[in-house]
Design a protein around this motif. Structure first.
Motif, short mmCIF file in Angstrom:
data_model
loop_
_atom_site.label_atom_id
_atom_site.label_comp_id
_atom_site.label_asym_id
_atom_site.label_seq_id
_atom_site.Cartn_x
_atom_site.Cartn_y
_atom_site.Cartn_z
N VAL A 92 0.64 -1.37 0.09
CA VAL A 92 0.15 -0.05 -0.04
C VAL A 92 0.68 1.22 0.09
O VAL A 92 1.69 1.50 0.72
CB VAL A 92 -0.92 0.08 1.09
N ARG A 94 0.70 5.31 0.29
CA ARG A 94 -0.17 6.56 0.70
C ARG A 94 0.58 7.85 0.54
O ARG A 94 1.68 8.05 0.99
CB ARG A 94 -0.29 6.31 2.21
N GLY A 99 -8.29 5.80 5.62
CA GLY A 99 -8.69 4.32 5.88
C GLY A 99 -7.85 3.93 7.05
O GLY A 99 -7.94 4.52 8.19
N SER A 100 -7.08 2.78 6.94
CA SER A 100 -6.72 2.34 8.08
C SER A 100 -5.58 2.71 8.98
O SER A 100 -5.32 2.67 10.09
CB SER A 100 -6.01 0.47 7.69
N ASP A 175 -4.29 6.92 -1.75
CA ASP A 175 -3.67 5.79 -1.43
C ASP A 175 -3.95 4.71 -2.55
O ASP A 175 -4.96 4.85 -3.15
CB ASP A 175 -3.70 5.32 -0.09
N PHE A 176 -3.27 3.58 -2.58
CA PHE A 176 -3.62 2.58 -3.48
C PHE A 176 -2.83 1.46 -3.09
O PHE A 176 -1.87 1.35 -2.27
CB PHE A 176 -3.48 3.00 -4.91
N LYS A 177 -3.49 0.16 -3.47
CA LYS A 177 -2.81 -1.16 -3.33
C LYS A 177 -2.21 -1.66 -4.61
O LYS A 177 -2.92 -1.80 -5.50
CB LYS A 177 -3.88 -2.14 -2.49
N ASP A 200 -11.47 0.02 -7.16
CA ASP A 200 -11.44 -0.96 -6.05
C ASP A 200 -10.25 -0.89 -5.29
O ASP A 200 -10.39 -1.31 -4.10
CB ASP A 200 -11.61 -2.34 -6.70
N SER A 201 -9.19 -0.75 -5.90
CA SER A 201 -7.64 -0.92 -5.06
C SER A 201 -7.03 0.50 -5.04
O SER A 201 -5.85 0.64 -4.43
CB SER A 201 -6.76 -1.79 -5.88
N CYS A 202 -7.81 1.75 -4.95
CA CYS A 202 -7.09 3.12 -4.99
C CYS A 202 -8.24 3.95 -4.12
O CYS A 202 -9.32 3.64 -4.11
CB CYS A 202 -7.12 3.74 -6.29
N ARG A 203 -7.60 4.78 -3.29
CA ARG A 203 -8.42 6.08 -2.92
C ARG A 203 -8.32 7.10 -3.83
O ARG A 203 -7.20 7.68 -4.16
CB ARG A 203 -8.29 6.23 -1.48
N ARG A 219 -17.86 0.64 0.93
CA ARG A 219 -17.56 0.49 2.21
C ARG A 219 -18.21 1.41 3.28
O ARG A 219 -18.85 0.83 4.29
CB ARG A 219 -16.13 0.68 2.62
P1 TMP Z 1 -6.71 0.54 4.11
O1 TMP Z 1 -6.59 2.17 4.61
O2 TMP Z 1 -7.93 0.13 4.41
O3 TMP Z 1 -5.56 -0.15 4.66
O4 TMP Z 1 -6.58 0.59 2.53
C1 TMP Z 1 -5.32 1.19 1.55
C2 TMP Z 1 -5.45 1.07 0.33
O5 TMP Z 1 -5.54 -0.25 -0.26
C3 TMP Z 1 -6.77 1.63 -0.30
O6 TMP Z 1 -6.60 2.37 -1.23
C4 TMP Z 1 -7.73 0.44 -0.81
C5 TMP Z 1 -6.97 -0.51 -0.70
N1 TMP Z 1 -7.45 -2.01 -0.37
C6 TMP Z 1 -7.60 -2.91 -1.21
O7 TMP Z 1 -7.09 -2.90 -2.13
N2 TMP Z 1 -7.68 -4.25 -0.75
C7 TMP Z 1 -8.05 -4.48 0.64
O8 TMP Z 1 -8.61 -5.56 1.21
C8 TMP Z 1 -7.85 -3.41 1.48
C9 TMP Z 1 -8.23 -3.29 3.01
C10 TMP Z 1 -7.77 -2.08 1.04
#
Ligand code: TMP
Ligand code: ASP
Length: 254
Positions: A92, A94, A99-100, A175-177, A200-203, A219
């Motif tokens: 991830v 940021r 988020g988390s 952020d993104f994953k 789905d995988s980015c903010r 979410r």
């Molecule tokens: P988080 O703040 O929940 O840790 O998420 C960080 C980033 O990762 C956010 O852009 C969403 C992405 N993400 C996923 O792609 N898959 C996941 O299962 C989670 C929890 C977050």
């Protein structure tokens, strides 16, 4: 009779055997889940949009020399990718607290970070994808120190490139994953970007209003999920007419 062999079914995608050795077909479902799949819905047209958005972003990355698994899009919901051995980590990146991270460290969401931060999560649903450090990753052999180095360097390049690309269309990349895989070419191995890059995988926040244009709409029950993904595609200049036809409105929540 099955048309082809299914290799794997995840929460949002299915992988099928590809047309030739070393290839895989990645199918994008409309299914969406959050919080370890305790929350589920089917969002009409989401898979089509993510296929298209991920195709666009991966192609742009390929073009600047970031190695990815992406080969080409096959149709509305499928793309051809190279077969890789997935490294069991979610990387991830940021730029702004959300988020988390915001929750874990008590930082207000929306606070710009003093510098980009990279975090790792161990991909394991049973353990709820726990946060891990480089120490855990190398000690348990999920990735070798050199692999990790490659992943960090690629992640930084990807962040710089995508932050600029999104800012150019009025979107903040909060952020993104990322997920990476090992691509074997004879006896030679290299680390390549795999999986998908999509809302789905980015903010993604609108640069003016900070309105959320990503999966947080699902979410956090904000509604308008597919509409927001469509807007991202539209701003990137990749909104095919036919997608608009597939996006049908009401959201079925199970
Ligand atoms: P988080 O703040 O929940 O840790 O998420 C960080 C980033 O990762 C956010 O852009 C969403 C992405 N993400 C996923 O792609 N898959 C996941 O299962 C989670 C929890 C977050
Ligand atoms: N896709 C993940 C799940 O269902 C969570 C998320 O993206 O928030 O667990």
């Amino acid at each position: 009779m099955k048309r082809r062999r299914q290799i794997y079914e995840g929460k949002a995608k299915i992988l099928y055997e590809g047309p030739e050795p070393g290839t895989v077909i990645q199918y994008f479902k409309d299914d969406t889940t959050a919080f370890d799949a305790t929350k589920k819905a089917t969002l009409d047209g989401k898979g089509v949009l993510n296929n298209r958005i991920s195709e666009y972003l991966m192609s742009q990355l390929n073009a600047i020399g970031v190695p990815t698994h992406f080969v080409r899009r096959l149709n509305m919901r499928e793309q051809l990718v190279k077969e890789v051995e997935i490294i069991p980590l979610e990387v991830v990146v940021r730029n702004i607290a959300a988020g988390s991270l915001a929750k874990r460290l008590g930082i207000d969401e929306g606070t710009p970070l003093p510098r980009s931060i990279i975090e790792y999560f161990y991909k394991n649903d049973k353990l709820h994808d726990p946060w891990v450090s480089e120490e855990h990753i190398t000690a348990f052999g999920w990735a070798a120190p050199q692999d990790l180095d490659d992943m960090v360097n690629l992640s930084i390049r990807i962040n710089d490139f995508l932050s600029g690309l999104f800012m150019g269309v009025g979107i903040k990349l909060v952020d993104f994953k990322l997920e990476f895989g090992r691509l074997w070419e004879n006896d030679y191995m290299r680390i390549v970007l795999a999986d998908e890059i999509s809302p789905d995988s980015c903010r993604l926040w609108d640069a003016q209003s900070n309105e959320k244009m990503d999966k947080d709409r699902f979410r956090r029950d904000l509604g308008g999920v597919v509409e927001a993904y469509s807007e991202v595609a539209k701003r990137l200049g990749i909104m095919p007419e036919s997608v608009q036809g597939e996006v049908k409105g009401p959201v079925l929540v199970r």
